[in-house]
Design a protein around this motif. Sequence first.
Motif, short mmCIF file in Angstrom:
data_model
loop_
_atom_site.label_atom_id
_atom_site.label_comp_id
_atom_site.label_asym_id
_atom_site.label_seq_id
_atom_site.Cartn_x
_atom_site.Cartn_y
_atom_site.Cartn_z
N ARG A 79 -8.45 27.19 0.13
CA ARG A 79 -7.41 26.53 -0.64
C ARG A 79 -7.99 25.23 -1.19
NH1 ARG A 79 -2.16 27.19 3.37
NH2 ARG A 79 -1.92 29.44 3.05
N VAL A 80 -7.35 24.69 -2.21
CA VAL A 80 -7.81 23.45 -2.83
C VAL A 80 -6.64 22.48 -2.90
CG1 VAL A 80 -8.68 22.43 -4.98
CG2 VAL A 80 -9.57 24.64 -4.21
N GLU A 81 -6.86 21.26 -2.41
CA GLU A 81 -5.87 20.20 -2.55
C GLU A 81 -6.24 19.36 -3.76
OE1 GLU A 81 -5.86 18.13 1.17
OE2 GLU A 81 -4.73 19.72 2.17
N PHE A 82 -5.27 19.16 -4.65
CA PHE A 82 -5.52 18.41 -5.89
C PHE A 82 -4.25 17.65 -6.27
CE2 PHE A 82 -5.12 18.49 -10.60
CZ PHE A 82 -6.11 17.58 -10.89
N GLU A 83 -4.34 16.34 -6.30
CA GLU A 83 -3.25 15.46 -6.72
C GLU A 83 -1.93 15.83 -6.04
OE1 GLU A 83 -3.09 15.13 -10.98
OE2 GLU A 83 -4.99 14.05 -11.03
N GLY A 84 -1.96 16.02 -4.72
CA GLY A 84 -0.76 16.32 -3.96
C GLY A 84 -0.34 17.77 -3.96
N LEU A 85 -1.06 18.62 -4.68
CA LEU A 85 -0.75 20.04 -4.74
C LEU A 85 -1.68 20.82 -3.80
CD1 LEU A 85 -0.59 20.47 -8.62
CD2 LEU A 85 1.35 20.17 -7.06
N VAL A 86 -1.18 21.91 -3.27
CA VAL A 86 -2.03 22.84 -2.51
C VAL A 86 -2.13 24.10 -3.35
CG1 VAL A 86 -2.32 24.16 -0.40
CG2 VAL A 86 -1.31 21.88 -0.30
N LEU A 87 -3.35 24.43 -3.75
CA LEU A 87 -3.61 25.57 -4.64
C LEU A 87 -4.42 26.61 -3.89
CD1 LEU A 87 -4.74 23.38 -7.67
CD2 LEU A 87 -2.45 24.26 -7.23
N GLU A 88 -4.12 27.88 -4.13
CA GLU A 88 -4.87 28.97 -3.51
C GLU A 88 -5.89 29.52 -4.50
OE1 GLU A 88 -2.07 31.91 -2.21
OE2 GLU A 88 -1.12 30.55 -0.79
N VAL A 89 -7.07 29.83 -4.02
CA VAL A 89 -8.08 30.48 -4.86
C VAL A 89 -7.65 31.93 -5.03
CG1 VAL A 89 -10.51 31.14 -5.06
CG2 VAL A 89 -9.91 28.96 -4.01
N THR A 90 -7.62 32.40 -6.27
CA THR A 90 -7.23 33.78 -6.53
C THR A 90 -8.43 34.54 -7.05
OG1 THR A 90 -6.48 33.23 -8.76
CG2 THR A 90 -4.84 33.17 -7.04
N GLY A 91 -8.93 35.45 -6.27
CA GLY A 91 -10.09 36.25 -6.68
C GLY A 91 -11.41 35.58 -6.35
N LYS A 92 -12.46 36.16 -6.86
CA LYS A 92 -13.82 35.66 -6.62
C LYS A 92 -14.08 34.38 -7.41
CE LYS A 92 -15.40 39.21 -4.22
NZ LYS A 92 -15.82 39.11 -2.85
N VAL A 93 -14.95 33.55 -6.87
CA VAL A 93 -15.39 32.33 -7.56
C VAL A 93 -16.52 32.71 -8.50
CG1 VAL A 93 -16.40 30.04 -7.25
CG2 VAL A 93 -14.69 30.89 -5.61
N GLY A 94 -16.38 32.37 -9.78
CA GLY A 94 -17.40 32.69 -10.76
C GLY A 94 -18.55 31.71 -10.70
N ARG A 95 -19.76 32.22 -10.67
CA ARG A 95 -20.96 31.38 -10.68
C ARG A 95 -21.71 31.70 -11.97
NH1 ARG A 95 -20.36 29.16 -5.97
NH2 ARG A 95 -19.55 30.31 -4.23
N TRP A 96 -21.81 30.72 -12.86
CA TRP A 96 -22.35 30.93 -14.19
C TRP A 96 -23.82 30.55 -14.23
CZ3 TRP A 96 -19.43 33.85 -16.99
CH2 TRP A 96 -18.07 33.91 -16.68
N PRO A 97 -24.69 31.56 -14.36
CA PRO A 97 -26.13 31.31 -14.31
C PRO A 97 -26.73 30.94 -15.66
CG PRO A 97 -25.73 33.65 -14.41
CD PRO A 97 -24.37 32.98 -14.38
N VAL A 98 -27.84 30.26 -15.58
CA VAL A 98 -28.76 30.10 -16.71
C VAL A 98 -30.05 30.73 -16.21
CG1 VAL A 98 -27.66 28.05 -17.67
CG2 VAL A 98 -29.44 27.77 -15.96
N PRO A 99 -31.07 30.91 -17.02
CA PRO A 99 -32.25 31.65 -16.56
C PRO A 99 -32.89 31.16 -15.26
CG PRO A 99 -32.35 31.37 -18.93
CD PRO A 99 -31.15 30.58 -18.45
N THR A 100 -32.79 29.89 -14.95
CA THR A 100 -33.50 29.40 -13.76
C THR A 100 -32.60 29.01 -12.60
OG1 THR A 100 -33.48 27.17 -14.67
CG2 THR A 100 -35.42 28.55 -15.14
N ALA A 101 -31.27 28.97 -12.80
CA ALA A 101 -30.38 28.51 -11.73
C ALA A 101 -28.93 28.87 -12.05
CB ALA A 101 -30.50 26.99 -11.57
N VAL A 102 -28.03 28.48 -11.20
CA VAL A 102 -26.60 28.59 -11.48
C VAL A 102 -26.16 27.28 -12.11
CG1 VAL A 102 -24.32 28.90 -10.48
CG2 VAL A 102 -26.26 30.20 -9.58
N ARG A 103 -25.52 27.34 -13.25
CA ARG A 103 -25.17 26.14 -14.01
C ARG A 103 -23.92 25.46 -13.47
NH1 ARG A 103 -22.38 24.42 -18.56
NH2 ARG A 103 -23.51 22.83 -19.71
#
Length: 113
Positions: A79-103
Amino acid sequence: MSALYEQSVVVVRPAVSKDRYGNEKKNWGNAAERIPVDQVNVQPAGGSSEDTDDKQMVVTGWLLISAPGTLPDLRETDRVEFEGLVLEVTGKVGRWPVPTAVRHIEAQLKEVA
């Protein structure tokens, strides 16, 4: 750094135990791990929906994007707390790659109120 990524959140990772039947049980209370994360942008995304069948409930979508070159440890079970809100992660976390690393990472969140 861009002004776009000046927000901070707290990632809340539940402690996991097993019940007497061997099923995993998440503990979001004091045993949960709290991980501060800087250099993110959190914004409304995906609109809101209402469910009024049983009770008044509004579900609002949010999008978390980390700054380029940052890789917060965020999982789909967190879960993520942000500005007094509690938010749930929905689904997989996207990791955006570039040729040499994750951006950067992107995660869909939802607030249920």
